[in-house]
Design an enzyme around this catalytic site. Sequence first.
Site, short mmCIF file in Angstrom:
data_model
loop_
_atom_site.label_atom_id
_atom_site.label_comp_id
_atom_site.label_asym_id
_atom_site.label_seq_id
_atom_site.Cartn_x
_atom_site.Cartn_y
_atom_site.Cartn_z
N LEU A 8 0.85 -1.19 0.00
CA LEU A 8 0.00 0.00 0.00
C LEU A 8 0.89 1.24 0.00
O LEU A 8 1.63 1.48 0.95
CB LEU A 8 -0.91 0.01 1.23
CG LEU A 8 -1.71 -1.27 1.49
CD1 LEU A 8 -2.64 -1.07 2.68
CD2 LEU A 8 -2.49 -1.69 0.24
N ALA A 9 0.80 2.01 -1.09
CA ALA A 9 1.71 3.14 -1.21
C ALA A 9 1.04 4.35 -1.86
O ALA A 9 1.68 5.16 -2.51
CB ALA A 9 2.93 2.73 -2.03
N ARG A 15 1.44 13.86 7.22
CA ARG A 15 2.26 14.23 8.38
C ARG A 15 3.72 14.50 7.99
O ARG A 15 4.48 15.04 8.78
CB ARG A 15 2.17 13.11 9.43
CG ARG A 15 0.80 13.03 10.08
CD ARG A 15 0.55 11.71 10.79
NE ARG A 15 0.19 10.63 9.86
CZ ARG A 15 -0.16 9.41 10.25
NH1 ARG A 15 -0.18 9.09 11.53
NH2 ARG A 15 -0.49 8.48 9.35
N THR A 82 -6.96 2.39 4.10
CA THR A 82 -6.17 1.22 3.75
C THR A 82 -7.02 0.07 3.17
O THR A 82 -6.57 -0.65 2.28
CB THR A 82 -5.37 0.73 4.98
OG1 THR A 82 -6.21 0.77 6.15
CG2 THR A 82 -4.16 1.59 5.25
N GLY A 141 -2.24 1.33 15.65
CA GLY A 141 -3.46 0.63 16.02
C GLY A 141 -3.12 -0.40 17.09
O GLY A 141 -2.06 -1.02 17.04
N LYS A 352 39.55 16.46 -13.03
CA LYS A 352 38.32 16.14 -13.75
C LYS A 352 38.71 15.46 -15.04
O LYS A 352 39.60 15.94 -15.72
CB LYS A 352 37.53 17.42 -14.03
CG LYS A 352 36.18 17.18 -14.63
CD LYS A 352 35.84 18.15 -15.75
CE LYS A 352 36.62 17.88 -17.02
NZ LYS A 352 36.25 18.69 -18.16
N TYR A 388 39.70 25.03 -20.81
CA TYR A 388 38.43 25.54 -21.31
C TYR A 388 38.63 26.93 -21.87
O TYR A 388 39.12 27.83 -21.17
CB TYR A 388 37.44 25.56 -20.15
CG TYR A 388 36.03 25.95 -20.51
CD1 TYR A 388 35.39 25.36 -21.61
CD2 TYR A 388 35.33 26.88 -19.75
CE1 TYR A 388 34.09 25.71 -21.93
CE2 TYR A 388 34.03 27.23 -20.06
CZ TYR A 388 33.40 26.64 -21.15
OH TYR A 388 32.12 26.99 -21.47
N ARG A 441 59.01 32.61 -20.07
CA ARG A 441 59.11 33.43 -18.88
C ARG A 441 59.82 34.70 -19.31
O ARG A 441 60.83 34.65 -20.01
CB ARG A 441 59.99 32.68 -17.89
CG ARG A 441 59.75 33.04 -16.45
CD ARG A 441 60.85 32.45 -15.62
NE ARG A 441 60.64 31.06 -15.27
CZ ARG A 441 61.62 30.27 -14.83
NH1 ARG A 441 62.86 30.70 -14.77
NH2 ARG A 441 61.37 29.05 -14.49
C1 UD1 Z 1 -1.85 2.00 9.77
C2 UD1 Z 1 -2.84 1.06 10.50
C3 UD1 Z 1 -2.45 0.98 11.96
C4 UD1 Z 1 -1.02 0.50 12.10
C5 UD1 Z 1 -0.07 1.38 11.28
C6 UD1 Z 1 1.29 0.73 11.26
C7 UD1 Z 1 -5.01 1.32 9.39
C8 UD1 Z 1 -6.36 1.92 9.47
N1 UD1 Z 1 -4.17 1.59 10.37
O1 UD1 Z 1 -2.01 3.30 10.33
O2 UD1 Z 1 -3.32 0.05 12.63
O3 UD1 Z 1 -0.65 0.50 13.46
O4 UD1 Z 1 -0.53 1.50 9.93
O5 UD1 Z 1 2.22 1.53 10.63
O6 UD1 Z 1 -4.75 0.59 8.47
N2 UD1 Z 1 -2.44 4.07 2.12
C9 UD1 Z 1 -2.98 3.92 0.86
N3 UD1 Z 1 -4.22 4.41 0.59
C10 UD1 Z 1 -4.95 5.05 1.52
C11 UD1 Z 1 -4.41 5.20 2.82
C12 UD1 Z 1 -3.15 4.70 3.09
O7 UD1 Z 1 -2.34 3.35 -0.03
O8 UD1 Z 1 -6.07 5.47 1.21
C13 UD1 Z 1 -1.08 3.56 2.39
C14 UD1 Z 1 -0.12 4.65 2.76
O9 UD1 Z 1 0.58 5.11 1.63
C15 UD1 Z 1 0.83 3.97 3.74
C16 UD1 Z 1 -0.01 2.85 4.31
O10 UD1 Z 1 -1.14 2.70 3.49
O11 UD1 Z 1 1.95 3.41 3.09
C17 UD1 Z 1 -0.44 3.11 5.74
O12 UD1 Z 1 -1.15 4.33 5.79
P1 UD1 Z 1 -0.97 5.33 6.99
O13 UD1 Z 1 -1.86 6.48 6.76
O14 UD1 Z 1 0.42 5.59 7.25
O15 UD1 Z 1 -1.60 4.45 8.19
P2 UD1 Z 1 -1.32 4.63 9.73
O16 UD1 Z 1 -2.11 5.77 10.23
O17 UD1 Z 1 0.12 4.61 10.00
CA CA Z 2 1.96 4.56 8.71
#
Ligand code: UD1
Ligand code: CA
Length: 474
Positions: A8-9, A15, A82, A141, A352, A388, A441
């Site tokens: 998930l990225a 933040r 997520t 979480g 260089k 140069y 010189r």
């Molecule tokens: C999440 C978990 C939390 C856990 C923590 C660990 C959830 C609701 N919470 O919280 O329980 O302790 O990770 O690090 O899952 N992302 C997406 N699409 C979205 C939202 C997020 O791809 O719509 C990706 C973000 O890019 C990131 C990852 O999911 O890489 C986690 O998202 P982030 O917002 O960091 O979750 P946390 O609040 O850290």
């Molecule tokens: Ca996170």
Amino acid sequence: MSCAGLILAAGEGTRMKSRMAKVLHTVCGKPMICWVVEALEDLRSRGLVDRILVVTGRDAERVEEAVGSGAVFVRQEERRGTAHAVMQAADLLEEELLLVVTGDSPLIRPGTLAELFRVHRETDAWVTLLTARLEDPTGYGRIIRDLQGAVVGVVEEGDANPEERAIKEVNTSTYLFLWERLREVLPRIRPDNAKGEFYLTDAVRLMAEAGGVISTVEAADPTEVLGINDRLHLAQAERIMRERILRRLMEEGVTVEDPATAYVGPEVKVGRDTTIRPFVILEGKTVIGEDCLVGPGVRIVDSVLGKGVRVEQAVLRECVVEDGVSIGPFASLRPGTHLMEGSKIGTFVETKKTVVGRGSKIPHLSYMGDAHIGSNVNVGAGSITCNYDGVSKHPTVIEDDAFIGSDTMFIAPVRVGRGAVTGAGSAISQDVPPGALGIERSRQRNIPGWRNKKSEVGDGTEGDNQEKVDDIQR
Ligand code: UD1
Ligand code: CA
């Protein structure tokens, strides 16, 4: 069982307060997403994962470019949590297992993920969670267990009551799911939480309610599961990763005098019995041989050093340095510098696109650009190539055994033949034949009594001196 690895990225990374997606920020010079991809690639090579998928959203194109061709990409146009991210991939998934990891946990180790597979199989689980016990669980979480110790759900910090907040066992967002079971519960996840998002963590509760087995693996090393949400976390991850790299080097027989000030990139190789002194940065694809002494105060980027090289207070970029070379202090070696065996670059020297032959020395205050210097050449202090002309660069060739007088200017293109000598202070604009002396010189004139005249005549103002200079020139 077949398995898809899903990263998930897509998240905003709010933040981080950055103009760039969070997962593109680097840890030890590598975007964090790439560290995660690498961990999954390791699992793929062990036969645990068959395919890698990445959910992208913010800066999708750049993230996809950073990851490269080894993964399948899924776009999440709107970021609604997520679980919503996983849903975007649902139609593509055909494997029996789904390993979910987040792109913001670059410290995760393949061995830990492999452990998830083992426990999952052994316990016949619907989902196996990677958890960690943290002294300070803030932001994560929390894992909720019933009186028997069975996992019943995960509560996000924003939705937790004080009692739940006190729980130190946290969700790392690394899960191994039976895809069929996850697919069943995904549509039942509702955004009824503090953030108004679709939380993947809710899938755990829904599975528990449906009577599924929820297993957990606790990370032995809690630093491994650090999720990077802000710049503070980023600096922590950088430090932990750096320590890992340095530990590996030390295990391989490299001395690191001060690990607190040694920065070594993940792809750098260092030979046995080499010592890394304080304040050293080794980056990119740098390779350093055995028995070298590197530092203090050295930065080396994408360069190859042989054995027994000594380098102190210097910057090297895209250089090749052969065995037994000595560099510095205070040298800047720019791309295309090739120092052959036993040569020496001294203090305040810049090079260089320059080859320095075997045993040749440039000890002080020189600039050599586009130069080809043979073997056993001595370049006197202050000599420079005028390579140069404002339009293009021109070569300087100095053949073997030449002796370059101090402060020689090479007005390139120019060639100094084998064994030739240049007179100190010469501006050499014509080739010097082998064995000849090239000297350019003007003759020195001495004006007797100059100092006395100066105090006798006139009132010592600048005008008076100017008259005398004019006199001499006439
Ligand atoms: C999440 C978990 C939390 C856990 C923590 C660990 C959830 C609701 N919470 O919280 O329980 O302790 O990770 O690090 O899952 N992302 C997406 N699409 C979205 C939202 C997020 O791809 O719509 C990706 C973000 O890019 C990131 C990852 O999911 O890489 C986690 O998202 P982030 O917002 O960091 O979750 P946390 O609040 O850290
Ligand atoms: Ca996170």
